[in-house]
Design a protein around this motif. Structure first.
Motif, PDB file in Angstrom:
ATOM      1  N   ALA A   1      36.178 -22.097 -36.742  1.00  0.00           N
ATOM      2  CA  ALA A   1      35.372 -22.688 -35.672  1.00  0.00           C
ATOM      3  C   ALA A   1      34.802 -24.038 -36.052  1.00  0.00           C
ATOM      4  O   ALA A   1      34.474 -24.846 -35.176  1.00  0.00           O
ATOM      5  N   GLU A   2      34.670 -24.309 -37.348  1.00  0.00           N
ATOM      6  CA  GLU A   2      34.110 -25.577 -37.792  1.00  0.00           C
ATOM      7  C   GLU A   2      35.135 -26.704 -37.774  1.00  0.00           C
ATOM      8  O   GLU A   2      34.784 -27.859 -38.010  1.00  0.00           O
ATOM      9  N   SER A   3      36.390 -26.379 -37.491  1.00  0.00           N
ATOM     10  CA  SER A   3      37.436 -27.403 -37.434  1.00  0.00           C
ATOM     11  C   SER A   3      38.522 -26.908 -36.485  1.00  0.00           C
ATOM     12  O   SER A   3      39.575 -26.445 -36.904  1.00  0.00           O
ATOM     13  N   LEU A   4      38.274 -27.019 -35.193  1.00  0.00           N
ATOM     14  CA  LEU A   4      39.172 -26.459 -34.188  1.00  0.00           C
ATOM     15  C   LEU A   4      40.360 -27.384 -33.923  1.00  0.00           C
ATOM     16  O   LEU A   4      40.182 -28.600 -33.787  1.00  0.00           O
ATOM     17  N   PRO A   5      41.565 -26.823 -33.840  1.00  0.00           N
ATOM     18  CA  PRO A   5      42.764 -27.651 -33.587  1.00  0.00           C
ATOM     19  C   PRO A   5      42.923 -27.957 -32.104  1.00  0.00           C
ATOM     20  O   PRO A   5      43.928 -27.634 -31.473  1.00  0.00           O
ATOM     21  N   LEU A   6      41.899 -28.592 -31.516  1.00  0.00           N
ATOM     22  CA  LEU A   6      41.907 -28.922 -30.093  1.00  0.00           C
ATOM     23  C   LEU A   6      41.472 -30.372 -29.909  1.00  0.00           C
ATOM     24  O   LEU A   6      40.659 -30.884 -30.679  1.00  0.00           O
ATOM     25  N   ALA A   7      41.976 -30.998 -28.857  1.00  0.00           N
ATOM     26  CA  ALA A   7      41.529 -32.344 -28.513  1.00  0.00           C
ATOM     27  C   ALA A   7      40.105 -32.282 -27.956  1.00  0.00           C
ATOM     28  O   ALA A   7      39.661 -31.246 -27.448  1.00  0.00           O
ATOM     29  N   GLY A   8      39.393 -33.357 -28.063  1.00  0.00           N
ATOM     30  CA  GLY A   8      38.019 -33.398 -27.581  1.00  0.00           C
ATOM     31  C   GLY A   8      37.924 -33.249 -26.075  1.00  0.00           C
ATOM     32  O   GLY A   8      38.788 -33.724 -25.331  1.00  0.00           O
ATOM     33  N   GLY A   9      36.868 -32.561 -25.610  1.00  0.00           N
ATOM     34  CA  GLY A   9      36.589 -32.439 -24.196  1.00  0.00           C
ATOM     35  C   GLY A   9      37.577 -31.611 -23.411  1.00  0.00           C
ATOM     36  O   GLY A   9      37.715 -31.805 -22.193  1.00  0.00           O
ATOM     37  N   THR A  10      38.272 -30.662 -24.042  1.00  0.00           N
ATOM     38  CA  THR A  10      39.327 -29.902 -23.354  1.00  0.00           C
ATOM     39  C   THR A  10      38.887 -28.533 -22.863  1.00  0.00           C
ATOM     40  O   THR A  10      39.631 -27.875 -22.147  1.00  0.00           O
ATOM     41  N   VAL A  11      37.685 -28.088 -23.234  1.00  0.00           N
ATOM     42  CA  VAL A  11      37.230 -26.745 -22.859  1.00  0.00           C
ATOM     43  C   VAL A  11      36.080 -26.864 -21.865  1.00  0.00           C
ATOM     44  O   VAL A  11      35.068 -27.508 -22.152  1.00  0.00           O
ATOM     45  N   GLU A  12      36.224 -26.239 -20.709  1.00  0.00           N
ATOM     46  CA  GLU A  12      35.162 -26.289 -19.709  1.00  0.00           C
ATOM     47  C   GLU A  12      34.136 -25.178 -19.910  1.00  0.00           C
ATOM     48  O   GLU A  12      32.961 -25.346 -19.574  1.00  0.00           O
ATOM     49  N   LEU A  13      34.577 -24.033 -20.413  1.00  0.00           N
ATOM     50  CA  LEU A  13      33.657 -22.929 -20.695  1.00  0.00           C
ATOM     51  C   LEU A  13      34.014 -22.347 -22.055  1.00  0.00           C
ATOM     52  O   LEU A  13      35.125 -21.841 -22.251  1.00  0.00           O
ATOM     53  N   LEU A  14      33.088 -22.458 -22.993  1.00  0.00           N
ATOM     54  CA  LEU A  14      33.296 -21.891 -24.323  1.00  0.00           C
ATOM     55  C   LEU A  14      32.395 -20.660 -24.453  1.00  0.00           C
ATOM     56  O   LEU A  14      31.170 -20.759 -24.337  1.00  0.00           O
TER      57      LEU A  14
ATOM     58  N   VAL B   1      33.926 -29.192 -26.065  1.00  0.00           N
ATOM     59  CA  VAL B   1      33.453 -28.849 -24.723  1.00  0.00           C
ATOM     60  C   VAL B   1      33.389 -30.120 -23.874  1.00  0.00           C
ATOM     61  O   VAL B   1      32.848 -31.145 -24.297  1.00  0.00           O
ATOM     62  N   ALA B   2      33.910 -30.040 -22.671  1.00  0.00           N
ATOM     63  CA  ALA B   2      33.936 -31.195 -21.777  1.00  0.00           C
ATOM     64  C   ALA B   2      32.529 -31.556 -21.321  1.00  0.00           C
ATOM     65  O   ALA B   2      31.619 -30.721 -21.320  1.00  0.00           O
ATOM     66  N   ALA B   3      32.333 -32.805 -20.930  1.00  0.00           N
ATOM     67  CA  ALA B   3      31.056 -33.237 -20.370  1.00  0.00           C
ATOM     68  C   ALA B   3      30.710 -32.362 -19.180  1.00  0.00           C
ATOM     69  O   ALA B   3      31.565 -32.096 -18.328  1.00  0.00           O
ATOM     70  N   ALA B   4      29.466 -31.888 -19.139  1.00  0.00           N
ATOM     71  CA  ALA B   4      28.970 -30.959 -18.109  1.00  0.00           C
ATOM     72  C   ALA B   4      29.594 -29.570 -18.235  1.00  0.00           C
ATOM     73  O   ALA B   4      29.324 -28.699 -17.410  1.00  0.00           O
ATOM     74  N   GLY B   5      30.419 -29.354 -19.258  1.00  0.00           N
ATOM     75  CA  GLY B   5      30.939 -28.025 -19.527  1.00  0.00           C
ATOM     76  C   GLY B   5      29.848 -27.121 -20.079  1.00  0.00           C
ATOM     77  O   GLY B   5      28.734 -27.571 -20.384  1.00  0.00           O
ATOM     78  N   GLU B   6      30.151 -25.838 -20.237  1.00  0.00           N
ATOM     79  CA  GLU B   6      29.123 -24.872 -20.628  1.00  0.00           C
ATOM     80  C   GLU B   6      29.526 -24.088 -21.864  1.00  0.00           C
ATOM     81  O   GLU B   6      30.715 -23.855 -22.126  1.00  0.00           O
TER      82      GLU B   6
ATOM     83  N   VAL C   1      19.205 -10.850 -31.718  1.00  0.00           N
ATOM     84  CA  VAL C   1      20.337 -11.588 -31.143  1.00  0.00           C
ATOM     85  C   VAL C   1      19.831 -12.706 -30.239  1.00  0.00           C
ATOM     86  O   VAL C   1      19.089 -12.455 -29.287  1.00  0.00           O
ATOM     87  N   LEU C   2      20.219 -13.918 -30.562  1.00  0.00           N
ATOM     88  CA  LEU C   2      19.914 -15.084 -29.731  1.00  0.00           C
ATOM     89  C   LEU C   2      21.029 -15.237 -28.712  1.00  0.00           C
ATOM     90  O   LEU C   2      22.204 -15.330 -29.079  1.00  0.00           O
ATOM     91  N   MET C   3      20.664 -15.237 -27.443  1.00  0.00           N
ATOM     92  CA  MET C   3      21.664 -15.277 -26.371  1.00  0.00           C
ATOM     93  C   MET C   3      21.289 -16.337 -25.354  1.00  0.00           C
ATOM     94  O   MET C   3      20.125 -16.410 -24.927  1.00  0.00           O
ATOM     95  N   GLY C   4      22.262 -17.158 -24.993  1.00  0.00           N
ATOM     96  CA  GLY C   4      21.909 -18.190 -24.027  1.00  0.00           C
ATOM     97  C   GLY C   4      23.091 -18.923 -23.440  1.00  0.00           C
ATOM     98  O   GLY C   4      24.241 -18.758 -23.861  1.00  0.00           O
ATOM     99  N   ARG C   5      22.779 -19.743 -22.450  1.00  0.00           N
ATOM    100  CA  ARG C   5      23.753 -20.596 -21.781  1.00  0.00           C
ATOM    101  C   ARG C   5      23.335 -22.039 -21.974  1.00  0.00           C
ATOM    102  O   ARG C   5      22.168 -22.398 -21.748  1.00  0.00           O
ATOM    103  N   TRP C   6      24.276 -22.872 -22.390  1.00  0.00           N
ATOM    104  CA  TRP C   6      24.009 -24.270 -22.705  1.00  0.00           C
ATOM    105  C   TRP C   6      24.981 -25.159 -21.920  1.00  0.00           C
ATOM    106  O   TRP C   6      26.139 -24.800 -21.747  1.00  0.00           O
ATOM    107  N   ARG C   7      24.500 -26.304 -21.509  1.00  0.00           N
ATOM    108  CA  ARG C   7      25.335 -27.265 -20.803  1.00  0.00           C
ATOM    109  C   ARG C   7      25.525 -28.505 -21.661  1.00  0.00           C
ATOM    110  O   ARG C   7      24.573 -29.018 -22.259  1.00  0.00           O
ATOM    111  N   ARG C   8      26.747 -28.980 -21.718  1.00  0.00           N
ATOM    112  CA  ARG C   8      27.072 -30.179 -22.483  1.00  0.00           C
ATOM    113  C   ARG C   8      26.648 -31.408 -21.694  1.00  0.00           C
ATOM    114  O   ARG C   8      26.993 -31.562 -20.522  1.00  0.00           O
ATOM    115  N   ARG C   9      25.867 -32.269 -22.341  1.00  0.00           N
ATOM    116  CA  ARG C   9      25.451 -33.519 -21.666  1.00  0.00           C
ATOM    117  C   ARG C   9      26.652 -34.428 -21.442  1.00  0.00           C
ATOM    118  O   ARG C   9      27.594 -34.411 -22.212  1.00  0.00           O
TER     119      ARG C   9
END
Length: 512
Positions: A351-364, A387-392, A504-512
């Motif tokens: 998870a600390e080095s994901l083989p994905l391009a930036g901004g490609t996930v809308e919901l993680l 996580v994409a801009a405004a993604g969650e 357990v810390l549980m929450g929903r976060w939005r990407r600026r």
């Protein structure tokens, strides 16, 4: 001196040593001490002349540093408050090799203002304290403490309910004189030229150490981490979580404790038994999914998917989305691939080095997985990258306080590391916010999981692959004798049953 979280002499694990300020004692740390006990062996020192410590024959700076040298374990993060922080900094400059990190709390390099260092206590005020203490030490400490509180009524009530034990008059006077004499500019300059991580934490409403000193320190000592937060001089009592977070961040700069290859191997071995044994993990995963947004998204990632228990539900909720299932353990992914889901990409990676391009996930989505990443700040930056801009981000992660009964019971058996350490909720929140996430919903939920016996508890931890994978863990098998001691120290009911607490810390976060 108090030892917390260690049933035997402090050994290989890095200890956290707390050194209080003038007029207080080891009680001055309040809730800082029990919270820090989650992160390693904890040692609370009383300065000479306080508590059970006799006064020093030589109360000079060098005499105090010699005393501190005799008190410290082999490896320590040293945390000093006020005068304790000044002594800690002087010691670190003299023997940086003895420490793995230094935190000073509400400590100046020069307590009394000079023409060259004006951001300090007024000389006339210090002189009045010194004169008064010689005749009326109790009254002087009360006045000093009142100024330290700076009209914070809750802190005054807390001190009134549990007042610190005063020093002997001779020790108090000698240390007050030392407080007025110390000028640690050369010591700070030497320390800045070492590789020792140093953090200095200041309070916005400090009436004894003006927060304005931060600007000067940041310019003169750029290698130091200079931080400030709301509160009076008595930060350990008023902002214990902020002090704990600063210590955590110092500990995080040490070499990693977790062996990632061992983590992957452990979970791969447990892949077949995981789903049947992971009742709590499944319960939390379902609760987290309930926080998912109702809007449709193009890409959904389950990070740390384990055996894929939530993939069908994610697919049902977002039928048009591209699913990405990722896990560190290949064995888990092979189990997850048996789930009845379409349009899914399988990734085996960290998870600390994901083989994905930036901004490609809308919901993680990630539940009960990211506690296996020790470098939380870089991890959160990596999550923000993908996580994409405004993604969650939907995140559920166990935090400090988890398995506290097991940790405490083992601590009464020996000083080895038997329980994986969990970062605090404060550290997770700070790291996510720094990375660019905005909190939409957040809560800390306590789960008390019942077990037939302590042995059954240990077996359940092993069955989900979550047993001890610290690099500093004992390399020999745990003998029957030590297990019997553990069973005796773990709190159980009359029938031998027990509970294990999970925070357990549980929450929903939005990407600026």
């Amino acid at each position: 001196m108090q030892l917390v979280g260690a049933g035997a002499p402090l050994m290989a694990a890095t200890a956290i040593v707390l050194l209080h300020g003038w007029g207080g004692n080891s009680r001055s740390w309040g809730q800082v001490a029990p919270q820090l006990a989650e992160f390693g062996p904890l040692q609370l020192l009383d300065l000479p002349g306080y508590g059970d410590q006799p006064p020093l024959a030589d109360p000079s700076l060098q005499g105090h540093l010699q005393w501190l040298d005799e008190q410290l374990p082999a490896r320590a993060v040293l945390v000093g408050f006020s005068l304790g922080g000044m002594l800690a900094l002087a010691f670190a400059a003299q023997q940086p090799q003895r420490l793995t990190g230094l935190l000073t709390v509400a400590s100046n390099l020069c307590f009394v203002a000079t023409a060259q260092w004006p951001s300090a206590l007024a000389p006339t005020l210090f002189e009045s304290f010194y004169r008064e203490f010689a005749g009326e030490p109790g009254k002087t400490i009360a006045r000093f403490t009142s100024l330290a509180c700076n009209s914070q009524r809750q802190i005054k009530k807390q001190l009134a309910a549990n007042p610190p034990l005063p020093p002997t008059p001779e020790a108090g006077l000698a240390q007050l004189a030392l407080l007025g004499e110390l000028q640690l500019f050369d010591a700070a300059a030497r320390l800045a030229n070492t590789s020792l991580p140093v953090t200095m934490l200041f309070a916005e409403q400090d009436a004894l150490v003006p927060v304005a000193v931060c600007e000067r320190l940041a310019v003169d000592y750029p290698s130091f981490t200079i931080e400030r937060c709301a509160g009076s001089h008595l930060l350990p009592l008023q902002q214990p979580e902020r002090v704990v977070l600063a210590v955590e961040q110092l500990l995080a700069q040490q070499p990693e404790h977790l062996d990632k290859r061992a983590v992957a191997a452990s979970f791969s071995r447990a892949a077949g038994s995981y789903r049947a044994a992971a009742s709590l993990q499944c319960e939390v995963a379902e609760q987290l999914l309930a926080l998912a947004p109702n809007r449709q998204v193009a890409t959904v990632m389950d990070l740390g998917c384990a055996s894929g228990g939530q993939l069908p539900a994610l697919h049902q909720r977002y039928p048009e989305a591209q699913l990405v299932a990722a896990d560190l353990a290949l064995g888990m992914l092979q189990q997850a691939a048996q789930q009845p889901v379409d349009n899914c990409v399988w990734l085996c990676g960290d998870a600390e080095s994901l083989p994905l391009a930036g901004g490609t996930v809308e919901l993680l989505y990630s539940s009960f997985a990211l506690q296996w990443c020790e470098q939380i700040e870089p991890l959160c930056a990596e999550l923000a990258r993908v996580v994409a801009a405004a993604g969650e981000l939907l995140l559920a992660v166990p935090v400090a306080g988890t398995l506290s009964e097991l940790r405490s019971a083992w601590a009464r058996v020996d000083s080895e590391i038997h329980v994986n350490r969990f970062a605090s909720a404060q550290r997770w929140r700070a790291a996510l916010e720094k990375a660019g996430f905005v909190c939409e919903q957040l809560e800390l939920r306590e789960h008390r999981q019942p077990h037939r016996s302590v042995r059954a508890l240990l077996q359940s931890i092993k069955a989900v692959g979550a047993h001890n994978v610290n690099r500093q863990r004992a390399t020999t098998a745990t003998g029957r004798g030590r297990l019997q001691q553990l069973y005796q120290h773990y709190p159980t009911a009359a029938d031998g049953s027990c509970t294990a607490t999970w925070q357990v810390l549980m929450g929903r976060w939005r990407r600026r």
